[in-house]
Design a protein around this motif. Structure first.
Motif, PDB file in Angstrom:
ATOM      1  N   MET A 177     -11.724  20.514 -35.227  1.00  0.00           N
ATOM      2  CA  MET A 177     -11.341  21.661 -34.407  1.00  0.00           C
ATOM      3  C   MET A 177     -11.823  22.928 -35.106  1.00  0.00           C
ATOM      4  O   MET A 177     -11.558  23.127 -36.285  1.00  0.00           O
ATOM      5  CB  MET A 177      -9.817  21.654 -34.233  1.00  0.00           C
ATOM      6  N   ALA A 178     -12.509  23.754 -34.382  1.00  0.00           N
ATOM      7  CA  ALA A 178     -13.131  24.941 -34.975  1.00  0.00           C
ATOM      8  C   ALA A 178     -12.109  25.991 -35.390  1.00  0.00           C
ATOM      9  O   ALA A 178     -12.067  26.409 -36.528  1.00  0.00           O
ATOM     10  CB  ALA A 178     -14.130  25.538 -34.001  1.00  0.00           C
ATOM     11  N   ALA A 179     -11.293  26.429 -34.465  1.00  0.00           N
ATOM     12  CA  ALA A 179     -10.321  27.488 -34.776  1.00  0.00           C
ATOM     13  C   ALA A 179      -8.991  27.149 -34.121  1.00  0.00           C
ATOM     14  O   ALA A 179      -8.947  26.539 -33.060  1.00  0.00           O
ATOM     15  CB  ALA A 179     -10.837  28.822 -34.259  1.00  0.00           C
ATOM     16  N   TYR A 180      -7.942  27.541 -34.784  1.00  0.00           N
ATOM     17  CA  TYR A 180      -6.596  27.305 -34.250  1.00  0.00           C
ATOM     18  C   TYR A 180      -6.116  28.502 -33.439  1.00  0.00           C
ATOM     19  O   TYR A 180      -6.589  29.618 -33.630  1.00  0.00           O
ATOM     20  CB  TYR A 180      -5.619  27.065 -35.400  1.00  0.00           C
ATOM     21  N   SER A 181      -5.142  28.235 -32.583  1.00  0.00           N
ATOM     22  CA  SER A 181      -4.488  29.312 -31.841  1.00  0.00           C
ATOM     23  C   SER A 181      -3.808  30.253 -32.826  1.00  0.00           C
ATOM     24  O   SER A 181      -3.482  29.869 -33.955  1.00  0.00           O
ATOM     25  CB  SER A 181      -3.441  28.729 -30.892  1.00  0.00           C
ATOM     26  N   LYS A 182      -3.576  31.482 -32.375  1.00  0.00           N
ATOM     27  CA  LYS A 182      -3.020  32.509 -33.262  1.00  0.00           C
ATOM     28  C   LYS A 182      -1.687  32.098 -33.882  1.00  0.00           C
ATOM     29  O   LYS A 182      -1.412  32.416 -35.025  1.00  0.00           O
ATOM     30  CB  LYS A 182      -2.838  33.816 -32.492  1.00  0.00           C
ATOM     31  N   ARG A 183      -0.851  31.390 -33.153  1.00  0.00           N
ATOM     32  CA  ARG A 183       0.487  31.061 -33.670  1.00  0.00           C
ATOM     33  C   ARG A 183       0.594  29.635 -34.217  1.00  0.00           C
ATOM     34  O   ARG A 183       1.686  29.188 -34.571  1.00  0.00           O
ATOM     35  CB  ARG A 183       1.519  31.281 -32.562  1.00  0.00           C
ATOM     36  N   PHE A 184      -0.530  28.926 -34.315  1.00  0.00           N
ATOM     37  CA  PHE A 184      -0.503  27.531 -34.756  1.00  0.00           C
ATOM     38  C   PHE A 184       0.208  27.351 -36.093  1.00  0.00           C
ATOM     39  O   PHE A 184       1.114  26.534 -36.216  1.00  0.00           O
ATOM     40  CB  PHE A 184      -1.926  26.964 -34.826  1.00  0.00           C
ATOM     41  N   GLU A 185      -0.227  28.075 -37.110  1.00  0.00           N
ATOM     42  CA  GLU A 185       0.336  27.898 -38.458  1.00  0.00           C
ATOM     43  C   GLU A 185       1.831  28.199 -38.476  1.00  0.00           C
ATOM     44  O   GLU A 185       2.611  27.469 -39.089  1.00  0.00           O
ATOM     45  CB  GLU A 185      -0.409  28.750 -39.480  1.00  0.00           C
TER      46      GLU A 185
ATOM     47  N   ARG B  68       6.507  23.506 -24.410  1.00  0.00           N
ATOM     48  CA  ARG B  68       6.574  24.732 -23.607  1.00  0.00           C
ATOM     49  C   ARG B  68       5.468  25.706 -24.035  1.00  0.00           C
ATOM     50  O   ARG B  68       4.834  26.339 -23.197  1.00  0.00           O
ATOM     51  CB  ARG B  68       7.948  25.366 -23.761  1.00  0.00           C
ATOM     52  N   PHE B  69       5.216  25.790 -25.334  1.00  0.00           N
ATOM     53  CA  PHE B  69       4.136  26.649 -25.814  1.00  0.00           C
ATOM     54  C   PHE B  69       2.780  26.174 -25.294  1.00  0.00           C
ATOM     55  O   PHE B  69       1.903  26.984 -25.017  1.00  0.00           O
ATOM     56  CB  PHE B  69       4.117  26.717 -27.343  1.00  0.00           C
TER      57      PHE B  69
ATOM     58  N   GLY C  20       0.147  28.229 -22.760  1.00  0.00           N
ATOM     59  CA  GLY C  20      -1.160  28.543 -23.303  1.00  0.00           C
ATOM     60  C   GLY C  20      -1.149  29.099 -24.711  1.00  0.00           C
ATOM     61  O   GLY C  20      -2.161  29.623 -25.178  1.00  0.00           O
ATOM     62  N   VAL C  21      -0.025  28.988 -25.397  1.00  0.00           N
ATOM     63  CA  VAL C  21       0.071  29.483 -26.777  1.00  0.00           C
ATOM     64  C   VAL C  21      -0.539  28.473 -27.747  1.00  0.00           C
ATOM     65  O   VAL C  21      -1.193  28.848 -28.718  1.00  0.00           O
ATOM     66  CB  VAL C  21       1.544  29.778 -27.145  1.00  0.00           C
ATOM     67  N   LEU C  22      -0.334  27.190 -27.490  1.00  0.00           N
ATOM     68  CA  LEU C  22      -0.922  26.090 -28.261  1.00  0.00           C
ATOM     69  C   LEU C  22      -1.778  25.246 -27.333  1.00  0.00           C
ATOM     70  O   LEU C  22      -1.544  25.239 -26.126  1.00  0.00           O
ATOM     71  CB  LEU C  22       0.171  25.167 -28.828  1.00  0.00           C
ATOM     72  N   THR C  23      -2.706  24.499 -27.915  1.00  0.00           N
ATOM     73  CA  THR C  23      -3.462  23.526 -27.126  1.00  0.00           C
ATOM     74  C   THR C  23      -2.790  22.157 -27.252  1.00  0.00           C
ATOM     75  O   THR C  23      -1.972  21.934 -28.157  1.00  0.00           O
ATOM     76  CB  THR C  23      -4.909  23.406 -27.626  1.00  0.00           C
ATOM     77  N   ALA C  24      -3.159  21.256 -26.360  1.00  0.00           N
ATOM     78  CA  ALA C  24      -2.623  19.891 -26.428  1.00  0.00           C
ATOM     79  C   ALA C  24      -3.021  19.226 -27.741  1.00  0.00           C
ATOM     80  O   ALA C  24      -2.241  18.459 -28.324  1.00  0.00           O
ATOM     81  CB  ALA C  24      -3.117  19.080 -25.236  1.00  0.00           C
ATOM     82  N   GLU C  25      -4.214  19.526 -28.232  1.00  0.00           N
ATOM     83  CA  GLU C  25      -4.672  18.959 -29.506  1.00  0.00           C
ATOM     84  C   GLU C  25      -3.842  19.486 -30.674  1.00  0.00           C
ATOM     85  O   GLU C  25      -3.523  18.738 -31.600  1.00  0.00           O
ATOM     86  CB  GLU C  25      -6.156  19.279 -29.728  1.00  0.00           C
ATOM     87  N   GLU C  26      -3.482  20.755 -30.621  1.00  0.00           N
ATOM     88  CA  GLU C  26      -2.645  21.334 -31.684  1.00  0.00           C
ATOM     89  C   GLU C  26      -1.247  20.726 -31.637  1.00  0.00           C
ATOM     90  O   GLU C  26      -0.653  20.453 -32.691  1.00  0.00           O
ATOM     91  CB  GLU C  26      -2.584  22.848 -31.537  1.00  0.00           C
ATOM     92  N   TYR C  27      -0.724  20.513 -30.440  1.00  0.00           N
ATOM     93  CA  TYR C  27       0.575  19.857 -30.294  1.00  0.00           C
ATOM     94  C   TYR C  27       0.538  18.498 -30.993  1.00  0.00           C
ATOM     95  O   TYR C  27       1.434  18.159 -31.749  1.00  0.00           O
ATOM     96  CB  TYR C  27       0.917  19.692 -28.809  1.00  0.00           C
TER      97      TYR C  27
END
Length: 48
Positions: free
Chosen positions: A1-9, A27-28, A32-39
């Protein structure tokens, strides 16, 4: 994954400390705050 969402960390840390639930993370994703991959990376489970 190239870049994470702003609130991922932040959300990853909160989940690790018990500060938020899988339901809250889902819910995030819906908002659209997180992606399914980040979840999946945070929880270890596929977003459904």
């Amino acid at each position: 994954m190239a870049a994470y969402s702003k609130r991922f960390e932040e959300l990853k840390r909160r989940y690790g400390r018990g500060g938020c639930t899988k339901e809250q993370l889902a819910r995030f994703v819906r908002f659209g705050v997180l992606t399914a991959e980040e979840y999946k990376e945070i929880t270890g489970e596929k977003y459904e």
